[in-house]
Motif scaffolding. Structure first.
Motif, mmCIF file in Angstrom:
data_model
loop_
_atom_site.group_PDB
_atom_site.id
_atom_site.type_symbol
_atom_site.label_atom_id
_atom_site.label_comp_id
_atom_site.label_asym_id
_atom_site.label_seq_id
_atom_site.Cartn_x
_atom_site.Cartn_y
_atom_site.Cartn_z
ATOM 1 N N GLY A 211 -52.518 42.543 69.617
ATOM 2 C CA GLY A 211 -53.142 43.531 70.474
ATOM 3 C C GLY A 211 -54.380 43.022 71.166
ATOM 4 O O GLY A 211 -54.801 43.583 72.180
ATOM 5 N N HIS A 212 -54.983 41.946 70.644
ATOM 6 C CA HIS A 212 -56.178 41.404 71.277
ATOM 7 C C HIS A 212 -55.860 40.269 72.243
ATOM 8 O O HIS A 212 -56.773 39.676 72.818
ATOM 9 C CB HIS A 212 -57.185 40.926 70.229
ATOM 10 C CG HIS A 212 -56.613 39.972 69.224
ATOM 11 N ND1 HIS A 212 -56.328 38.659 69.526
ATOM 12 C CD2 HIS A 212 -56.253 40.149 67.932
ATOM 13 C CE1 HIS A 212 -55.825 38.061 68.458
ATOM 14 N NE2 HIS A 212 -55.781 38.941 67.474
ATOM 15 N N SER B 144 -54.715 38.639 75.730
ATOM 16 C CA SER B 144 -54.885 39.054 77.118
ATOM 17 C C SER B 144 -53.543 39.001 77.833
ATOM 18 O O SER B 144 -52.912 37.945 77.918
ATOM 19 C CB SER B 144 -55.901 38.145 77.815
ATOM 20 O OG SER B 144 -56.029 38.490 79.174
ATOM 21 N N MET C 232 -54.684 46.894 80.572
ATOM 22 C CA MET C 232 -56.111 47.121 80.377
ATOM 23 C C MET C 232 -56.535 46.688 78.974
ATOM 24 O O MET C 232 -55.786 46.852 78.009
ATOM 25 C CB MET C 232 -56.455 48.601 80.578
ATOM 26 C CG MET C 232 -56.268 49.116 81.995
ATOM 27 S SD MET C 232 -56.758 50.851 82.173
ATOM 28 C CE MET C 232 -58.505 50.740 81.777
ATOM 29 N N SER C 233 -57.727 46.114 78.884
ATOM 30 C CA SER C 233 -58.275 45.750 77.585
ATOM 31 C C SER C 233 -58.616 47.006 76.806
ATOM 32 O O SER C 233 -58.897 48.066 77.372
ATOM 33 C CB SER C 233 -59.524 44.881 77.759
ATOM 34 O OG SER C 233 -59.223 43.704 78.471
ATOM 35 N N SER C 234 -58.588 46.886 75.482
ATOM 36 C CA SER C 234 -58.868 48.034 74.630
ATOM 37 C C SER C 234 -60.342 48.416 74.695
ATOM 38 O O SER C 234 -61.229 47.551 74.700
ATOM 39 C CB SER C 234 -58.477 47.724 73.187
ATOM 40 O OG SER C 234 -58.845 48.778 72.331
ATOM 41 N N THR C 235 -60.595 49.712 74.752
ATOM 42 C CA THR C 235 -61.977 50.214 74.707
ATOM 43 C C THR C 235 -62.389 50.598 73.295
ATOM 44 O O THR C 235 -63.536 50.963 73.070
ATOM 45 C CB THR C 235 -62.121 51.440 75.618
ATOM 46 O OG1 THR C 235 -61.168 52.446 75.226
ATOM 47 C CG2 THR C 235 -61.860 51.064 77.079
ATOM 48 N N ASP D 131 -57.248 46.717 69.766
ATOM 49 C CA ASP D 131 -55.801 46.589 69.887
ATOM 50 C C ASP D 131 -55.368 47.266 71.178
ATOM 51 O O ASP D 131 -55.236 48.493 71.236
ATOM 52 C CB ASP D 131 -55.113 47.217 68.677
ATOM 53 C CG ASP D 131 -53.630 46.893 68.621
ATOM 54 O OD1 ASP D 131 -53.086 46.482 69.662
ATOM 55 O OD2 ASP D 131 -53.023 47.042 67.551
ATOM 56 N N ALA D 132 -55.128 46.462 72.220
ATOM 57 C CA ALA D 132 -54.774 47.022 73.522
ATOM 58 C C ALA D 132 -53.316 47.429 73.605
ATOM 59 O O ALA D 132 -52.923 48.100 74.564
ATOM 60 C CB ALA D 132 -55.087 46.005 74.622
ATOM 61 N N PRO E 257 -50.862 50.968 75.041
ATOM 62 C CA PRO E 257 -51.174 50.157 76.224
ATOM 63 C C PRO E 257 -51.277 50.996 77.490
ATOM 64 O O PRO E 257 -50.563 51.982 77.671
ATOM 65 C CB PRO E 257 -50.000 49.180 76.300
ATOM 66 C CG PRO E 257 -48.891 49.863 75.571
ATOM 67 C CD PRO E 257 -49.526 50.683 74.493
ATOM 68 N N ARG E 258 -52.185 50.572 78.373
ATOM 69 C CA ARG E 258 -52.386 51.232 79.668
ATOM 70 C C ARG E 258 -52.334 50.189 80.770
ATOM 71 O O ARG E 258 -52.921 49.109 80.642
ATOM 72 C CB ARG E 258 -53.727 51.972 79.702
ATOM 73 C CG ARG E 258 -53.807 53.161 78.729
ATOM 74 C CD ARG E 258 -55.160 53.831 78.827
ATOM 75 N NE ARG E 258 -56.231 52.904 78.442
ATOM 76 C CZ ARG E 258 -57.524 53.138 78.668
ATOM 77 N NH1 ARG E 258 -57.900 54.243 79.315
ATOM 78 N NH2 ARG E 258 -58.429 52.264 78.277
#
Length: 271
Positions: free
Chosen positions: A210-211, A213, A218-221, A227-228, A232-233
């Motif tokens: 999840g980390h 790229s 989009m990266s996780s906030t 874990d993006a 996922p977005r």
């Protein structure tokens, strides 16, 4: 040139066996694998637990054709909790995602435990400490994915043993390989339909964290998990125009052929 070589080594992918690809049942399935911890890892008297670092490596394997494919995923390094001469425990808590259309019972995940150490020159030395075969698919139409939690027993040796001709028959595996007594990996498998909207951005049979790229995601906030891929977005799309493209490949075909001829002539002289 070294940058291109590093990029190639990081992104190269081995395709699945052609016969297995033809047998694929159809629509791809997205999966989430969680590797929580390894219990019962024996720490030798000569080893200091504080200096021991372990890593998990996961590769897809077609047991029907003895064929590794995709790309090997590597976890971060983790230390051992335990005392010398006793059984230790390694907490990984690593989450891996991928999607594939090869939902066959012969397709498994080979999970390898690797011991990491630092050489005198500062480079890292990796030694296989055991491996296990994780069953991903049931082979049944009603429940395709082998979902749920479980404990995976590990075999001594390295996954290269799976390429030995005597192990082509899965029934002979337990007779040919020795089990690491008391050492087990706690894991879980479950479908991950949230990965469906970004499947076009992630090649099939590629295991990612999840980390990692992924272009277009989009990266996780969430600073807690980072874990993006849990939810996922997609990034917003935009229109661009490419005026021209020039690709310069090195070495050229002429240089490649010249080097090849030199090597062949050298081999002839040596033999």
């Amino acid at each position: 040139m070294s940058d291109w070589k590093d990029a190639f080594l990081r992104t190269r992918v081995i395709p699945p066996h052609s016969q297995t690809a033809r047998q694929a049942p159809g629509s791809p399935q997205a999966l989430q694998l969680v590797f929580r911890q390894i219990d019962g890892l024996h720490v030798k008297q000569s080893e200091s637990p504080a200096s021991l670092q372990y890593q998990l490596r996961v590769t897809l394997f077609d047991s029907g054709h003895q064929h590794f494919f995709g790309r090997t995923w590597k976890s971060d390094s983790h230390s051992v909790s335990g005392m010398q001469g006793q059984s230790g425990r390694v907490f990984f808590n690593e989450v891996v995602y991928f999607h594939t259309s090869l939902c066959l019972s012969s397709v498994v995940a080979v999970v390898e435990l690797v011991s990491l150490s630092t050489r005198a020159d500062g480079s890292q030395d990796a030694v296989g400490s055991g491996f296990g075969l994780l069953q991903l698919f049931t082979g049944r139409a009603d429940t395709i994915i082998s979902q749920g939690e479980g404990r995976l027993s590990l075999f001594n040796g390295t996954p290269r043993a799976l390429l030995h001709p005597t192990l082509k028959d899965p029934l002979r595996m337990n007779a040919a390989l020795s089990v690491m007594e008391g050492t087990q990996l706690l894991y879980s498998i479950q479908p991950h339909p949230a990965l469906t909207p970004i499947m076009h951005l992630l090649p099939p049979n590629i295991l990612v964290s999840g980390h990692d790229s992924i272009p277009g995601v989009m990266s996780s906030t969430d600073t807690g998990t980072a874990d993006a891929l849990r939810k996922p977005r997609l990034l917003k799309s935009f229109l661009c125009v490419l005026d021209g493209l020039r690709v310069a490949l090195f070495p050229s075909v002429e240089v490649f052929e010249s080097n090849l001829l030199q090597l062949l002539n050298r081999d002839c002289q040596n033999t």
